[in-house]
Design a protein around this motif. Sequence first.
Motif, short mmCIF file in Angstrom:
data_model
loop_
_atom_site.label_atom_id
_atom_site.label_comp_id
_atom_site.label_asym_id
_atom_site.label_seq_id
_atom_site.Cartn_x
_atom_site.Cartn_y
_atom_site.Cartn_z
N UNK A 186 27.31 15.44 43.21
CA UNK A 186 26.84 14.52 42.49
C UNK A 186 26.47 13.32 43.57
N UNK A 187 25.36 12.63 43.32
CA UNK A 187 24.78 11.71 44.11
C UNK A 187 25.08 10.36 43.08
N UNK A 188 25.38 9.10 43.78
CA UNK A 188 25.59 7.90 43.08
C UNK A 188 24.49 7.44 41.97
N UNK A 189 23.22 7.98 42.23
CA UNK A 189 22.16 7.67 41.29
C UNK A 189 22.56 8.20 39.89
N UNK A 190 23.21 9.40 40.07
CA UNK A 190 23.49 10.03 38.67
C UNK A 190 24.34 9.03 37.78
N UNK A 191 25.38 8.26 38.21
CA UNK A 191 26.31 7.29 37.59
C UNK A 191 25.19 6.30 37.28
N UNK A 192 24.37 5.84 37.88
CA UNK A 192 23.29 4.68 37.54
C UNK A 192 22.36 5.09 36.33
N UNK A 193 22.01 6.20 36.67
CA UNK A 193 21.27 6.76 35.37
C UNK A 193 22.04 6.93 34.18
N UNK A 194 23.34 7.63 34.33
CA UNK A 194 24.08 7.37 33.24
C UNK A 194 24.21 6.14 32.44
N UNK A 232 21.22 5.22 30.62
CA UNK A 232 21.12 5.79 29.20
C UNK A 232 21.91 5.34 28.23
N UNK A 233 23.02 5.16 28.49
CA UNK A 233 23.97 4.77 27.59
C UNK A 233 23.46 3.39 26.96
N UNK A 234 23.04 2.44 27.71
CA UNK A 234 22.35 1.26 27.42
C UNK A 234 21.31 1.12 26.59
N UNK A 235 20.41 2.34 26.71
CA UNK A 235 19.14 2.67 26.07
C UNK A 235 19.53 3.31 24.77
N UNK A 236 20.29 4.31 24.77
CA UNK A 236 20.70 4.83 23.40
C UNK A 236 21.74 4.25 22.54
N UNK A 237 22.51 3.40 22.91
CA UNK A 237 23.65 2.85 22.12
C UNK A 237 23.21 2.11 21.00
N UNK A 238 22.01 1.38 21.04
CA UNK A 238 21.68 0.70 19.78
C UNK A 238 21.20 1.82 18.68
#
Length: 314
Positions: A26-34, A37-43
């Motif tokens: 896994x690349x660190x960018x995976x965590x960044x995108x994760x 996505x959490x911030x976008x979908x939580x609402x």
Amino acid sequence: MSFSDARPRSAGTWRVGRFAGVELLAKPSLLVMGVVLVVLFAPRFESQTRTNPYLIAAVFVVALYASVLLHEIAHVVAARSFGMRVPSVTLHLLGGETAIEGESRTPWQELTTAIVGPLVSLGIGLTARQVAEGVEPGVLHDVVWLIGWVNILVAVFNMLPGLPLDGGRVFKAVVWQLTGHEATGTRFAAWIGRLAAVALVVVTLLRVDFAEDRWTFDLIIAGIVAWFLWEGAGHALSQARRTARINLLDARSLLEPGEAPDGAPRLPVDIRGSVLLRAMAARPAETYAVVERDGSIAGILRTSRVDEAFRSSR
């Protein structure tokens, strides 16, 4: 999501486990995108649950990444069925990449190895949508429905006929079959990939609403995806040029008169291209005995001569 020729493991990549002998990276960018996505979908879940909506969104993201991993494992299974070695699967910002050692030997192998990933994503998406229809409205329904929708979107996007997407590999295989030249298929699919990168940026600029707060985010995402497509297509073009140079290598035209040392590996006189290089890599030597079909010695082939021919073809 795509597969590529195996390259050395890049710095800053995390090893997260192994599956059937394949390194899962896994690349660190995976965590960044994760996190994004959490911030976008939580609402979306906030008004539907008493549980922390960010926790629900995190569960959704983990399930989504599991779907991406299944997509890549499909590539692994297909490649191994054709005898190719798969050292690693890497998850990153835009999905995943399966590293495969060795080239497809036929258009059918290329097509099969490429198309299984999107088919798995489509299967997951349709199954999740079917399951969601039987679930009462609420958080669980929305999570399953979103997993289905995103996997269908991933399958459709990946089947666009441009490299480095899986659809680009499928298109390459079709052109390869029609023309008989793998490099021709690669060039066509790579330039379609670059056109897709430019089109994505242009369409985003035309459709974005600069009066909304999220226009910057839309442009950033479009820019990242376009960069991924452009760079991947560029790498494919470089590989096509390298493949064309390899295909110029021919044992018959490179052989020299003389006697090979005792125990020198033998090569058929009509061997050429990547098949020649694979045969030499399987039995490394400084000098090879080149033999005719009747078993007689045609001459010798020096490794230095092959190296020189490859360098001079640039």
